[in-house]
Design a protein around this motif. Structure first.
Motif, PDB file in Angstrom:
ATOM      1  N   GLU A   1       0.838  -1.120   0.078  1.00 26.99           N
ATOM      2  CA  GLU A   1      -0.156   0.008   0.070  1.00 26.99           C
ATOM      3  C   GLU A   1       0.834   1.266  -0.014  1.00 26.99           C
ATOM      4  O   GLU A   1       0.326   2.151  -0.549  1.00 26.99           O
ATOM      5  N   ASN A   2       1.823   1.350   0.812  1.00 26.59           N
ATOM      6  CA  ASN A   2       2.914   2.263   0.886  1.00 26.59           C
ATOM      7  C   ASN A   2       3.177   2.678  -0.383  1.00 26.59           C
ATOM      8  O   ASN A   2       3.702   3.701  -0.954  1.00 26.59           O
ATOM      9  N   VAL A   3       3.779   1.591  -1.202  1.00 24.76           N
ATOM     10  CA  VAL A   3       4.290   1.634  -2.449  1.00 24.76           C
ATOM     11  C   VAL A   3       3.435   2.407  -3.499  1.00 24.76           C
ATOM     12  O   VAL A   3       3.894   3.345  -4.483  1.00 24.76           O
TER      13      VAL A   3
ATOM     14  N   GLN B   1      12.852   8.237   0.257  1.00 25.15           N
ATOM     15  CA  GLN B   1      13.182   6.916   1.021  1.00 25.15           C
ATOM     16  C   GLN B   1      12.801   5.705   0.400  1.00 25.15           C
ATOM     17  O   GLN B   1      13.494   4.864   0.381  1.00 25.15           O
ATOM     18  N   LEU B   2      11.473   5.605  -0.190  1.00 25.91           N
ATOM     19  CA  LEU B   2      11.136   4.328  -0.675  1.00 25.91           C
ATOM     20  C   LEU B   2      11.770   4.135  -1.971  1.00 25.91           C
ATOM     21  O   LEU B   2      12.014   3.003  -2.298  1.00 25.91           O
ATOM     22  N   ARG B   3      11.855   5.186  -2.756  1.00 27.94           N
ATOM     23  CA  ARG B   3      12.753   5.035  -3.884  1.00 27.94           C
ATOM     24  C   ARG B   3      14.072   4.215  -3.784  1.00 27.94           C
ATOM     25  O   ARG B   3      14.403   3.610  -4.510  1.00 27.94           O
TER      26      ARG B   3
ATOM     27  N   ARG C   1      15.111   2.428  -1.411  1.00 28.26           N
ATOM     28  CA  ARG C   1      15.048   1.504  -0.859  1.00 28.26           C
ATOM     29  C   ARG C   1      14.727   0.123  -1.940  1.00 28.26           C
ATOM     30  O   ARG C   1      15.298  -0.644  -2.259  1.00 28.26           O
ATOM     31  N   LEU C   2      13.726   0.590  -2.741  1.00 31.99           N
ATOM     32  CA  LEU C   2      13.428  -0.162  -3.966  1.00 31.99           C
ATOM     33  C   LEU C   2      14.384  -0.510  -4.804  1.00 31.99           C
ATOM     34  O   LEU C   2      14.756  -1.238  -5.749  1.00 31.99           O
ATOM     35  N   GLU C   3      15.226   0.833  -5.089  1.00 33.22           N
ATOM     36  CA  GLU C   3      16.504   0.843  -6.161  1.00 33.22           C
ATOM     37  C   GLU C   3      17.421  -0.063  -5.505  1.00 33.22           C
ATOM     38  O   GLU C   3      18.243  -0.886  -6.187  1.00 33.22           O
ATOM     39  N   ARG C   4      17.756  -0.075  -4.260  1.00 40.15           N
ATOM     40  CA  ARG C   4      18.729  -1.266  -3.618  1.00 40.15           C
ATOM     41  C   ARG C   4      18.088  -2.625  -3.852  1.00 40.15           C
ATOM     42  O   ARG C   4      18.952  -3.473  -4.077  1.00 40.15           O
ATOM     43  N   GLU C   5      16.783  -2.823  -4.114  1.00 40.70           N
ATOM     44  CA  GLU C   5      16.525  -4.049  -4.188  1.00 40.70           C
ATOM     45  C   GLU C   5      16.291  -4.532  -5.668  1.00 40.70           C
ATOM     46  O   GLU C   5      15.881  -5.714  -6.025  1.00 40.70           O
ATOM     47  N   GLY C   6      16.687  -3.499  -6.658  1.00 44.20           N
ATOM     48  CA  GLY C   6      16.978  -3.678  -8.008  1.00 44.20           C
ATOM     49  C   GLY C   6      15.429  -3.676  -8.508  1.00 44.20           C
ATOM     50  O   GLY C   6      15.306  -4.059  -9.736  1.00 44.20           O
TER      51      GLY C   6
END
Length: 206
Positions: free
Chosen positions: A74-76, A92-94, A96-101
């Motif tokens: 939901e946050n995404v 912050q969310l961007r 984090r997601l970029e770190r996960e590929g």
């Protein structure tokens, strides 16, 4: 033949394409069932768009090896749609997601609007919510027409009173009120009945 191979009004349906790309088997039928349901079981197009975006985001995060909770999904979605999230939270969310590929820009491009869901349901699946068309839209149209009629009546009365005094010279007259809806995003404008019949403005997406 997959959903994405069908055309909608000469254009490829975005929702249908995503159903195929993300292997969301059964989601199209679910959207149609929820939209055409009546009473408390009926979902609005905006609710359906939010639900579909949750499904897309969840699948993308799973593909990246993540195991997100419903709250994280939901946050995404809220961040991608700008729905009540601040700039700091989005940044912050961007990261984090970029770190996960996860390609956040590519994912943002897969977010759909309620107009895209409506186009998919009506033009691709041939679905229609009859109760919404016959009841809710008619209620809106009738309310606007009543207000228009009231404005015409009041204006006619006031000007008729004025032209019988020394303040205004006016022959026989008619009062005309044209209510138009102007969308500032796509620069289109419609009469009330015209817009309701069309089901939306030119912001409609494939």
């Amino acid at each position: 033949m997959g959903d994405a191979e069908h055309d909608t009004g000469g254009r490829r349906s975005k929702v249908a394409r995503l159903v195929d790309e993300y292997d969301l088997d059964g989601v199209g039928a679910e959207l149609e069932a929820r939209w055409t349901a009546t009473g408390d079981d009926h979902w609005s197009l905006r609710d359906l768009a939010t639900h579909f975006n949750h499904e897309v985001v969840r699948e993308r995060l799973y593909d990246a090896g993540m195991h997100p909770s419903e709250a994280e999904v939901e946050n995404v979605v809220r961040s991608l749609t700008g729905d009540g999230t601040g700039a700091a939270e989005q940044t912050q969310l961007r990261r984090r997601l970029e770190r996960e590929g996860v390609d956040i820009d590519d994912l943002a491009g897969d977010v759909v609007t309620y107009q895209a869901v409506r186009s998919y349901l009506q033009d691709y699946r041939g679905a229609e919510y009859e109760r919404e068309t016959s009841d809710r839209l008619d209620t809106v149209s009738n309310a606007v027409q009543k207000l228009r009629g009231r404005l015409v009546s009041v204006t006619e009365t006031k000007f008729d009173q004025l032209r019988n005094t020394s303040h205004l010279t006016l022959g026989e007259f008619r009062v005309m009120v044209d209510v138009r809806i102007f969308c500032t995003e796509c620069d289109s404008q419609y009469g009330v009945s015209e817009l309701l019949t069309a089901g939306g403005c030119d912001c409609d997406e494939a």
